[in-house]
Design a protein around this motif. Sequence first.
Motif, mmCIF file in Angstrom:
data_model
loop_
_atom_site.group_PDB
_atom_site.id
_atom_site.type_symbol
_atom_site.label_atom_id
_atom_site.label_comp_id
_atom_site.label_asym_id
_atom_site.label_seq_id
_atom_site.Cartn_x
_atom_site.Cartn_y
_atom_site.Cartn_z
ATOM 1 N N PRO A 151 0.810 -1.222 0.000
ATOM 2 C CA PRO A 151 0.000 0.000 0.000
ATOM 3 C C PRO A 151 0.846 1.275 0.000
ATOM 4 O O PRO A 151 1.966 1.302 0.518
ATOM 5 C CB PRO A 151 -0.808 -0.126 1.301
ATOM 6 C CG PRO A 151 -0.799 -1.570 1.642
ATOM 7 C CD PRO A 151 0.511 -2.093 1.153
ATOM 8 N N LEU A 152 0.270 2.325 -0.558
ATOM 9 C CA LEU A 152 0.890 3.649 -0.558
ATOM 10 C C LEU A 152 0.459 4.412 0.685
ATOM 11 O O LEU A 152 -0.732 4.471 1.004
ATOM 12 C CB LEU A 152 0.479 4.420 -1.813
ATOM 13 C CG LEU A 152 0.902 5.898 -1.871
ATOM 14 C CD1 LEU A 152 2.411 6.024 -1.998
ATOM 15 C CD2 LEU A 152 0.200 6.607 -3.019
ATOM 16 N N LEU A 153 1.420 5.007 1.381
ATOM 17 C CA LEU A 153 1.128 5.853 2.537
ATOM 18 C C LEU A 153 0.909 7.276 2.026
ATOM 19 O O LEU A 153 1.861 7.969 1.640
ATOM 20 C CB LEU A 153 2.275 5.810 3.537
ATOM 21 C CG LEU A 153 2.068 6.615 4.827
ATOM 22 C CD1 LEU A 153 0.938 6.007 5.661
ATOM 23 C CD2 LEU A 153 3.352 6.683 5.639
ATOM 24 N N ALA A 154 -0.340 7.724 2.005
ATOM 25 C CA ALA A 154 -0.682 9.054 1.500
ATOM 26 C C ALA A 154 -0.649 10.058 2.645
ATOM 27 O O ALA A 154 -1.073 9.762 3.756
ATOM 28 C CB ALA A 154 -2.057 9.029 0.856
ATOM 29 N N GLY A 155 -0.131 11.236 2.337
ATOM 30 C CA GLY A 155 -0.062 12.303 3.340
ATOM 31 C C GLY A 155 1.338 12.875 3.436
ATOM 32 O O GLY A 155 1.604 13.967 2.917
ATOM 33 N N PRO A 156 2.282 12.198 4.066
ATOM 34 C CA PRO A 156 3.630 12.749 4.225
ATOM 35 C C PRO A 156 4.441 12.673 2.934
ATOM 36 O O PRO A 156 4.193 11.819 2.079
ATOM 37 C CB PRO A 156 4.248 11.869 5.323
ATOM 38 C CG PRO A 156 3.515 10.576 5.222
ATOM 39 C CD PRO A 156 2.123 10.929 4.796
ATOM 40 N N ASP A 157 5.407 13.577 2.815
ATOM 41 C CA ASP A 157 6.318 13.608 1.673
ATOM 42 C C ASP A 157 7.745 13.438 2.196
ATOM 43 O O ASP A 157 8.166 14.141 3.115
ATOM 44 C CB ASP A 157 6.175 14.934 0.927
ATOM 45 C CG ASP A 157 6.916 14.940 -0.413
ATOM 46 O OD1 ASP A 157 7.871 14.160 -0.554
ATOM 47 O OD2 ASP A 157 6.540 15.717 -1.301
#
Length: 273
Positions: A151-157
């Motif tokens: 899965p992709l962790l969306a939010g932080p860069d």
Amino acid sequence: MSLYQGRALQPGRRVRRRGAGPLLPRLVLLAGLAFLLAHLPWGTLRRRVAVVDRVRIEGAHYLDAVRVAAVAGIHEGQDLFAVDLARARQALLLDPRIARAEVRREWPRGVRVSIVERVPVLLVQHGVPWEVDSAGVLLPPLAKGVVADVPLLAGPDFARQRAGTQVLTPQVRRGLAWVRAMAARELQLSGQVSQVDVSDPWSTGLLLMSGTRVLAPAWPPGTRKLSALRVVLADLQHRGTIAQEIDLRFQDQVIVRPVPPARAAAAARPHRG
């Protein structure tokens, strides 16, 4: 009269010393042997005999064995006694994708390299997707455009973070906690999740492979609530129903919002090019 009656005290007997012989022949033999050893071509013999003829790599799954040997600086034909095992191990540990390493000689002329790789559990944004293991260590892609199916962790860069950096911000810890919860043996939900959205500090959004969005508390709820989610998903699949959204944020409730009939019909209609 003496109490000792040993034969050595009897008259007429000589004490004979064992091993007592001419000393000169022995010295000559030792000198000749030393001369012979001193003039042997040790350098030539070492280059022919004491060389690495086999490099065995253990534990490489994602990494290529040739790359692992190159990182360690070990190759066939190398002087076996010149191999710096400690330096080779340190070089391996500097690779972001290697968690543990061990380098040993395998007599007569081999070297064994054993590694434990870091296993990616999440994708993160780094300009392009990079990976994070279960300890929060940032991993660059194995090759351009090649990333793990996680899965992709969306939010932080993470664009400013270097490879090998351990990132344990609250957002990352939340994402890792969700990965662990969904991977539980009794649930086995991780294969159905394509994205974990932690941009909202009060809730976490899960995007499923089916397109359904799951609204959940910020941190994973107990096994009972997640088991209810698994049952609902199985029931929806059995009915052939597509859910637009599933809400887990309320106690003792799982709210399912189905896709509007018009959208469901459009999704089921065959596509014509």
